[in-house]
Design a protein around this motif. Structure first.
Motif, PDB file in Angstrom:
ATOM      1  N   UNK A 325       0.664  -1.262  -0.008  1.00 30.64           N
ATOM      2  CA  UNK A 325      -0.617  -0.149   0.283  1.00 30.64           C
ATOM      3  C   UNK A 325       1.044   1.140   0.398  1.00 30.64           C
ATOM      4  N   UNK A 326       2.283   1.538   0.741  1.00 30.31           N
ATOM      5  CA  UNK A 326       2.892   2.750   0.792  1.00 30.31           C
ATOM      6  C   UNK A 326       3.560   3.280  -0.883  1.00 30.31           C
ATOM      7  N   UNK A 327       3.758   1.574  -1.360  1.00 32.14           N
ATOM      8  CA  UNK A 327       3.920   2.558  -2.946  1.00 32.14           C
ATOM      9  C   UNK A 327       2.851   2.785  -3.199  1.00 32.14           C
ATOM     10  N   UNK A 328       1.790   2.117  -3.721  1.00 32.96           N
ATOM     11  CA  UNK A 328       0.856   1.972  -4.564  1.00 32.96           C
ATOM     12  C   UNK A 328       0.092   3.770  -4.260  1.00 32.96           C
ATOM     13  N   UNK A 329       0.307   3.836  -2.791  1.00 30.40           N
ATOM     14  CA  UNK A 329      -0.155   5.472  -2.828  1.00 30.40           C
ATOM     15  C   UNK A 329       0.883   6.545  -2.224  1.00 30.40           C
ATOM     16  N   UNK A 330       1.904   6.550  -2.763  1.00 27.46           N
ATOM     17  CA  UNK A 330       3.677   7.048  -3.765  1.00 27.46           C
ATOM     18  C   UNK A 330       2.815   7.118  -5.155  1.00 27.46           C
ATOM     19  N   UNK A 331       2.985   6.185  -5.822  1.00 31.07           N
ATOM     20  CA  UNK A 331       2.659   5.864  -7.611  1.00 31.07           C
ATOM     21  C   UNK A 331       1.001   7.301  -7.483  1.00 31.07           C
ATOM     22  N   UNK A 332       0.422   7.385  -6.920  1.00 32.41           N
ATOM     23  CA  UNK A 332      -0.993   7.714  -7.039  1.00 32.41           C
ATOM     24  C   UNK A 332      -0.749   9.186  -6.855  1.00 32.41           C
ATOM     25  N   UNK A 333      -0.083   9.555  -5.174  1.00 28.33           N
ATOM     26  CA  UNK A 333       0.365  10.996  -5.220  1.00 28.33           C
ATOM     27  C   UNK A 333       0.734  11.514  -6.823  1.00 28.33           C
ATOM     28  N   UNK A 334       2.193  10.566  -7.166  1.00 26.58           N
ATOM     29  CA  UNK A 334       2.985  11.702  -8.410  1.00 26.58           C
ATOM     30  C   UNK A 334       2.124  11.310  -9.407  1.00 26.58           C
ATOM     31  N   UNK A 335       0.829  10.286  -9.750  1.00 28.21           N
ATOM     32  CA  UNK A 335       0.047  10.826 -10.748  1.00 28.21           C
ATOM     33  C   UNK A 335      -0.736  12.070 -10.554  1.00 28.21           C
ATOM     34  N   UNK A 336      -0.773  11.891  -9.735  1.00 27.67           N
ATOM     35  CA  UNK A 336      -1.869  13.689  -9.222  1.00 27.67           C
ATOM     36  C   UNK A 336      -1.754  15.017  -9.218  1.00 27.67           C
ATOM     37  N   UNK A 337      -0.178  14.292  -9.413  1.00 23.22           N
ATOM     38  CA  UNK A 337       1.170  16.062  -9.491  1.00 23.22           C
ATOM     39  C   UNK A 337       1.180  15.954 -10.733  1.00 23.22           C
ATOM     40  N   UNK A 338       1.568  18.049 -10.827  1.00 24.99           N
ATOM     41  CA  UNK A 338       0.865  18.472 -12.240  1.00 24.99           C
ATOM     42  C   UNK A 338       2.829  17.735 -12.970  1.00 24.99           C
ATOM     43  N   UNK A 339       2.245  17.358 -14.202  1.00 28.83           N
ATOM     44  CA  UNK A 339       3.710  17.024 -14.973  1.00 28.83           C
ATOM     45  C   UNK A 339       5.007  17.663 -14.665  1.00 28.83           C
ATOM     46  N   UNK A 340       4.678  19.151 -14.517  1.00 27.69           N
ATOM     47  CA  UNK A 340       6.441  20.361 -14.399  1.00 27.69           C
ATOM     48  C   UNK A 340       6.932  19.637 -12.840  1.00 27.69           C
ATOM     49  N   UNK A 341       6.462  18.989 -12.392  1.00 22.84           N
ATOM     50  CA  UNK A 341       6.590  18.870 -11.138  1.00 22.84           C
ATOM     51  C   UNK A 341       7.061  17.095 -11.302  1.00 22.84           C
ATOM     52  N   UNK A 342       7.037  16.850 -12.022  1.00 28.90           N
ATOM     53  CA  UNK A 342       6.889  14.749 -12.286  1.00 28.90           C
ATOM     54  C   UNK A 342       8.458  14.064 -11.303  1.00 28.90           C
ATOM     55  N   UNK A 343       8.230  14.031 -10.388  1.00 19.61           N
ATOM     56  CA  UNK A 343       9.383  13.089 -10.204  1.00 19.61           C
ATOM     57  C   UNK A 343       9.453  11.892  -9.510  1.00 19.61           C
ATOM     58  N   UNK A 344      10.042  10.670  -9.974  1.00 20.00           N
ATOM     59  CA  UNK A 344       9.754   9.959  -8.826  1.00 20.00           C
ATOM     60  C   UNK A 344      10.917   9.708  -8.106  1.00 20.00           C
TER      61      UNK A 344
END
Lengths: 426, 256
Positions: A325-344
């Motif tokens: 769940x921890x990783x899924x939550x982080x990926x979900x947050x990543x998908x919600x942020x603006x593409x201008x701030x996209x950082x994995x």
């Protein structure tokens, strides 16, 4: 008990001792102790390749294995030309099991001390990529003078090249096997006699199953056997590349093939890498927060981020079988942020890769599905990496080091999950 | 009068109960034979599977099989094995094989112990076999639908198709509808109605998918057709002039 790590030294061809000058070269030998295995070359390219080998080793007799003989073998008196007794693979862009088997077979027959196994796609290139004399000499000398078992070239590539290697192969190889070799899936390799023999044993099963095109991981093999591994600089050489994918299916098939082979090798050597210590601590890397390149500058980056968003919308059910769940939550947050701030973040990427490795081992779902579901996550890493490095080789080196360090830091995570997959699930 | 009526009702009820008991009594030996066959074969299967598991474990069958498998191969046998153990797969297969054989023999025994001219046997026995077949068809259809739906979903996402989920659901329901229709046909239920309903449903799903793909990816289909057609190279004068179109740079990325 833990196994000491393998530390690579990027031996420069110009360094004293690394390059055997004609004066310091050993006297001409009656029996060749060096075998050079050439890839399949066109009839026009073969003479120039042989001339380059003769120039690299002017005072010694060298065995050269080639798919066919040149028109005038007498032009190269110092070279003893021999045919292959077993066929090499037709993979071309990378060394495969049949290549190692063919080289090992000849090495055993001729009782040589060192083998230079050169790759290259005959259709794509007109001559072997590694045929520059200093690099050939440094590869051979590292085996013969320093008694190293496996020597691989270290190519100088740009920030946009060999991305699968930067994302997966190098960090996993370094973290799990303690081998700081920049390109663990080689196109050229120098092998000692015992390393060639070891690889021949490994390939026996594959050849018997008619799978000579399967990838082999010599660095992991050497590490698990306790053999020494080094890399030499090949800044001037350009490695061949597989044909560019014509459509996404080509890329996905190649990605699944490479990642699947790597995960299978990790699974096979699980008892070894769980005991391996990490590399010695490096200077603390605390770079300034990386500035992101403008998104509109690259349609490729934009496309990769879109693929990740699409996957987040559609593949969440499949990811939930693999990722905690921890990783899924982080990926979900990543998908919600603006593409201008996209950082994995590197640590998240490391955990994701480890989770997929574990799911591959546990067969949580069909393996082709698993590797297919991983491809969008890899593209997300590529997008984040490219925006961070922004065409700057120094920033690319820092980003790569941060990624590899994250894999090393998270190694305890994969070890724990591998041992207790049901109990340890953060 | 009332007493006589009561006696007649009582007698009728008594006869009815007697007939039911007779039918049950005639069923009982068959049921007993069926249960006995199933239980005996299940016990036999359990014993043999335990023996097989012990033997294979002693022979390190899993390790030997793994060592013979190619490292890059997907390991088909282990892929379908419970808990990644071919030994467990073999022992469970043995057990369930014996259970199925027990059921088959039980049904035969049940059939043999019953009167040949009985209307119950004619009605019931074909159905037992058919129900088993229908359940197997449904099971296989469900598994296949799930596998294909995932394959299509992942492939469509990686191909950047926006309607990936729709495609996946479409394939899943196509296979499920097909399996359900096959199961009903196997049970001889519905007859023409099922065939008609299946045709309508199947055609409807295909039409929906075709419309979705056709409308959603006209450009993709156009490009695909253009790529597959062998077009003669245009002469220099025929090259359309687009002053605003810059030459497309080659892809800079190299994944491998």
């Amino acid at each position: 008990m833990s196994t000491p790590p393998l530390i690579a030294d990027a031996l420069q061809p110009d360094q004293p001792g690394a390059q055997a000058s004609p004066d310091a070269s050993p006297a001409p030998r009656a029996v060749a102790e060096l075998l050079i295995c050439l890839p399949a070359l066109t009839a026009a390219a073969l003479p120039s390749a042989l001339a380059a080998i003769a120039a690299a080793f002017p005072t010694e007799s060298v065995l050269v294995a080639a798919a066919h003989l040149p028109d005038n073998p007498a032009d190269f008196p110092s070279l003893e030309l021999i045919p292959y007794t077993t066929a090499r693979s037709d993979v071309g862009w990378i060394l495969a099991a049949a290549d190692y088997a063919a080289a090992a077979h000849l090495a055993r027959e001729r009782n040589v001390r060192a083998v230079l196994l050169l790759g290259g796609d005959s259709a794509a290139i007109s001559e072997p990529n590694a045929l520059n004399a200093p690099m050939l000499r440094s590869l051979a000398d590292c085996i013969r003078i320093k008694n190293i078992d496996l020597v691989l070239p270290r190519f100088a590539l740009g920030p946009h090249e060999a991305l699968v290697n930067s994302a997966l192969i190098y960090p996993l190889s370094r973290a799990l096997f303690g081998a700081d070799i920049r390109f663990p899936l080689p196109i050229d390799a120098a092998l000692s006699a015992r390393m060639a023999e070891r690889l021949a044993i490994t390939t026996q099963r594959l050849i018997a199953l008619n799978q000579g095109h399967s990838l082999l991981w010599p660095v992991a093999e050497a590490a698990s056997a306790g053999f020494s591994v080094r890399e030499v600089s090949a800044a001037d050489a350009t490695p061949p590349t597989p044909p560019p994918p014509q459509n996404p299916t080509d890329f996905n098939a190649l990605f699944a093939s490479v990642a699947g082979s790597l995960f299978a090798d990790i699974e096979a050597k699980a008892s070894f890498w769980q005991r391996v210590r990490g590399l010695p601590l490096r200077p603390n890397l605390q770079p300034d927060p990386p500035a992101l390149s403008p998104l509109e500058a690259s349609s490729e980056i934009h496309s990769m981020i879109e693929t990740f968003h699409l996957a987040q919308d559609n593949l969440e059910e499949i990811w939930s079988l693999v990722l905690p769940p921890q990783s899924r939550l982080a990926l979900k947050r990543l998908s919600q942020i603006s593409p201008d701030a996209f950082t994995l973040q590197p640590d998240l990427w490391a955990r994701v890769v480890y989770d997929f490795t574990l799911a591959f081992h546990l067969r949580t779902l069909n393996r082709s599905h698993l590797l297919g579901a991983m491809a969008p996550l890899y593209l997300a890493w590529v997008a984040s990496y490219l925006r961070t490095v922004a065409d700057d080789p120094a920033r690319a080196a820092t980003a790569l080091e941060l990624t590899a360090a994250a894999f090393e830091n998270e190694k305890s995570y994969i070890v724990s999950r591998w041992r207790w997959p049901d109990r340890f699930n953060p | 009068m009332r007493q006589q009526l009561g006696q007649q009702i009582g007698s009728a009820l008594h006869q009815s109960i007697h007939r039911i008991v007779l039918v049950l009594a005639s069923f009982l030996p068959g049921i007993l034979a069926f249960l006995l066959a199933v239980i005996v074969f299940a016990l036999l299967g359990w014993a043999l599977s335990a023996l097989l598991r012990a033997l294979l474990s002693a022979a390190h069958f899993d390790q030997r099989l793994a060592s013979r498998e190619a490292p890059s191969a997907s390991g088909l046998l282990a892929e379908w094995s419970p808990a990644n153990s071919p030994t467990l797969l073999a022992s469970r297969f043995t057990f369930w094989l014996f259970v199925l054989v027990g059921i088959a023999i039980g049904i035969s025994a049940f059939d043999a112990s019953y009167a040949v001219d009985s209307r119950y046997s004619i009605f019931l026995f074909p159905y037992v076999a058919h129900i088993t077949g229908a359940i197997l068809i449904l099971l296989a259809g469900t598994l296949l639908a799930r596998f294909l739906a995932r394959s299509v979903l992942i492939g469509a996402v990686n191909a950047q198709l926006q309607y990936a989920r729709l495609l996946s659901h479409g394939i899943k329901w196509l296979v499920l509808v097909l399996a359900a229709a096959m199961a009903l046909d196997h049970l001889n239920i519905g007859g023409v109605v099922v065939e008609l309903a299946f045709g309508i449903l199947f055609g409807g799903i295909v039409l929906t998918l075709a419309l979705a793909i056709g409308l959603g990816s006209r450009d993709l289909v156009t490009r695909s057709i253009e790529k597959s057609m062998e077009k003669p190279l245009p002469r220099p004068t025929e090259i359309p002039s687009r002053p605003d179109a810059a030459p497309t740079p080659p892809p800079r990325l190299r994944h491998f």
